[in-house]
Motif scaffolding. Structure first.
Motif, PDB file in Angstrom:
ATOM      1  N   PRO A   1       4.418   6.598  11.302  1.00 18.32           N
ATOM      2  CA  PRO A   1       5.013   6.055  10.259  1.00 18.32           C
ATOM      3  C   PRO A   1       5.585   6.702   9.014  1.00 18.32           C
ATOM      4  O   PRO A   1       6.719   6.663   8.491  1.00 18.32           O
ATOM      5  CB  PRO A   1       4.663   4.588   9.821  1.00 18.32           C
ATOM      6  N   CYS A   2       4.572   7.582   8.680  1.00 17.76           N
ATOM      7  CA  CYS A   2       4.524   8.433   7.574  1.00 17.76           C
ATOM      8  C   CYS A   2       4.119  10.141   7.819  1.00 17.76           C
ATOM      9  O   CYS A   2       3.559  10.674   7.295  1.00 17.76           O
ATOM     10  CB  CYS A   2       3.783   8.069   6.458  1.00 17.76           C
TER      11      CYS A   2
ATOM     12  N   THR B   1      -8.658  11.677   0.186  1.00 17.10           N
ATOM     13  CA  THR B   1      -7.960  10.192   0.127  1.00 17.10           C
ATOM     14  C   THR B   1      -6.555  10.396  -0.119  1.00 17.10           C
ATOM     15  O   THR B   1      -5.882   9.462   0.391  1.00 17.10           O
ATOM     16  CB  THR B   1      -8.930   9.394  -0.622  1.00 17.10           C
TER      17      THR B   1
ATOM     18  N   ASN C   1      -3.969   8.917   2.413  1.00 19.72           N
ATOM     19  CA  ASN C   1      -3.029   7.621   2.347  1.00 19.72           C
ATOM     20  C   ASN C   1      -1.605   8.278   2.470  1.00 19.72           C
ATOM     21  O   ASN C   1      -0.529   7.343   2.737  1.00 19.72           O
ATOM     22  CB  ASN C   1      -3.449   7.376   0.880  1.00 19.72           C
ATOM     23  N   ALA C   2      -1.354   9.521   1.980  1.00 21.88           N
ATOM     24  CA  ALA C   2       0.257   9.945   1.847  1.00 21.88           C
ATOM     25  C   ALA C   2       0.780   9.810   3.510  1.00 21.88           C
ATOM     26  O   ALA C   2       1.884   9.712   3.525  1.00 21.88           O
ATOM     27  CB  ALA C   2       0.206  11.330   1.219  1.00 21.88           C
ATOM     28  N   CYS C   3      -0.225  10.383   4.309  1.00 19.28           N
ATOM     29  CA  CYS C   3       0.349  10.422   5.730  1.00 19.28           C
ATOM     30  C   CYS C   3       0.011   8.980   6.344  1.00 19.28           C
ATOM     31  O   CYS C   3       0.359   9.153   7.715  1.00 19.28           O
ATOM     32  CB  CYS C   3      -0.386  11.661   6.348  1.00 19.28           C
ATOM     33  N   ASP C   4      -0.673   8.118   5.813  1.00 15.71           N
ATOM     34  CA  ASP C   4      -0.906   6.904   6.424  1.00 15.71           C
ATOM     35  C   ASP C   4      -1.734   7.198   7.713  1.00 15.71           C
ATOM     36  O   ASP C   4      -1.288   6.642   8.885  1.00 15.71           O
ATOM     37  CB  ASP C   4       0.310   6.176   6.732  1.00 15.71           C
ATOM     38  N   LEU C   5      -2.832   8.004   7.497  1.00 15.18           N
ATOM     39  CA  LEU C   5      -3.669   8.274   8.825  1.00 15.18           C
ATOM     40  C   LEU C   5      -3.940   7.411   9.734  1.00 15.18           C
ATOM     41  O   LEU C   5      -4.151   7.245  10.801  1.00 15.18           O
ATOM     42  CB  LEU C   5      -4.779   9.160   8.241  1.00 15.18           C
ATOM     43  N   ASP C   6      -4.261   6.142   9.247  1.00 19.23           N
ATOM     44  CA  ASP C   6      -4.783   4.895   9.980  1.00 19.23           C
ATOM     45  C   ASP C   6      -3.636   4.707  11.019  1.00 19.23           C
ATOM     46  O   ASP C   6      -4.285   4.099  12.142  1.00 19.23           O
ATOM     47  CB  ASP C   6      -5.116   3.771   8.942  1.00 19.23           C
ATOM     48  N   HIS C   7      -2.641   5.054  10.674  1.00 19.73           N
ATOM     49  CA  HIS C   7      -1.397   4.465  11.682  1.00 19.73           C
ATOM     50  C   HIS C   7      -1.005   5.558  12.227  1.00 19.73           C
ATOM     51  O   HIS C   7       0.225   5.582  12.999  1.00 19.73           O
ATOM     52  CB  HIS C   7      -0.377   3.557  11.073  1.00 19.73           C
ATOM     53  N   ALA C   8      -1.464   6.803  12.342  1.00 18.81           N
ATOM     54  CA  ALA C   8      -0.995   7.729  12.864  1.00 18.81           C
ATOM     55  C   ALA C   8      -1.006   7.947  14.415  1.00 18.81           C
ATOM     56  O   ALA C   8      -1.870   7.239  14.809  1.00 18.81           O
ATOM     57  CB  ALA C   8      -1.614   9.269  12.651  1.00 18.81           C
TER      58      ALA C   8
END
Length: 237
Positions: free
Chosen positions: A186-187, A210, A214-221
């Motif tokens: 998404p990011c 961090t 957060n900037a690349c929304d790693l959790d939802h990569a």
């Protein structure tokens, strides 16, 4: 610029008020790229603010004879988040409580923060490879048994990738080279100029801070991919 150190009476009061909280480890849940046949597994970890200490500074902060107490193993073999935490104090008595100490101990003490942490502390953080601390800002560390004034060693660790020598051959890189990390999702974005840290034993793992996570929304990569940087094709005129 020298760090403005609070009076000793205030530091002692700060130390007495330190609340030892049990926090999560310094790295958030790593994002792993599914490896195709013959390709190494790539792990991308968010490295939160943390501190590396010398044996002497451990004893000053936590008491004579104290050693770090392992709390959680990190992805790289032999490294761990310790039970111990410290307060990081910057100029004008700005502070970050409960900053995790990582083990094992080192020959130098070093504080690794994200850009927004530096803003909170009032410290202009230089981007450095770990261990490259000459000329960097200092701070005060406070623990339950005492305080340590660091004359230097506060950095924003530059994004980097650990790998073993076999991984380096697969990617066509060597220790000290630069790579890009392409993140889809998404990011989605590409983080450029990751420092390659290759040796005989490391697992393939990218470290970002961090702010970057957060900037690349790693959790939802949905996908992460390491890409070798190509030489500049600019032509001389």
């Amino acid at each position: 610029m020298p760090v403005a150190i609070p009076p000793s009476s205030q530091i002692e009061d700060i130390v007495r008020r330190i609340v030892r909280q049990q926090l999560a480890g310094p790295s958030g849940p790593p994002a792993a790229a599914g490896a195709s046949a013959g390709e190494p597994k790539l792990v991308v970890s968010i490295s939160a603010r943390h501190v590396h200490l010398t044996d002497a500074d451990v004893e000053t902060l936590f008491g004579p004879g104290r050693k770090l107490t392992p709390h959680k193993d990190l992805y790289q073999d032999g490294f761990y988040a310790a039970e111990e935490t410290v307060m990081v104090i910057g100029p004008r008595r700005r502070m970050l409580p409960n900053v995790r100490v990582l083990g094992p101990t080192r020959d130098y003490s070093q504080v690794e923060l994200a850009f927004t942490d530096g803003i909170s502390l009032g410290i202009d953080l230089p981007v450095r490879a770990s261990g490259k601390i000459d000329g960097t800002p200092g701070c005060v560390l406070a623990g339950p048994a005492g305080v340590v004034e660091l004359k230097q060693g506060v950095i924003r660790a530059e994004r980097h990738v650990h790998m073993n020598n076999s991984d380096a051959v697969r990617y066509g890189v060597k220790n000290g080279d630069r790579m890009n990390l392409k993140i889809s999702g998404p990011c989605g974005m590409t983080l450029e100029d990751l420092l390659v840290r290759a040796d005989a034993t490391s697992k393939l793992e990218v470290h970002i801070d961090t702010d970057e996570g957060n900037a690349c929304d790693l959790d939802h990569a949905t996908k992460v991919e390491l890409v070798k940087q190509e030489p500049c094709k600019c032509h001389d005129h």
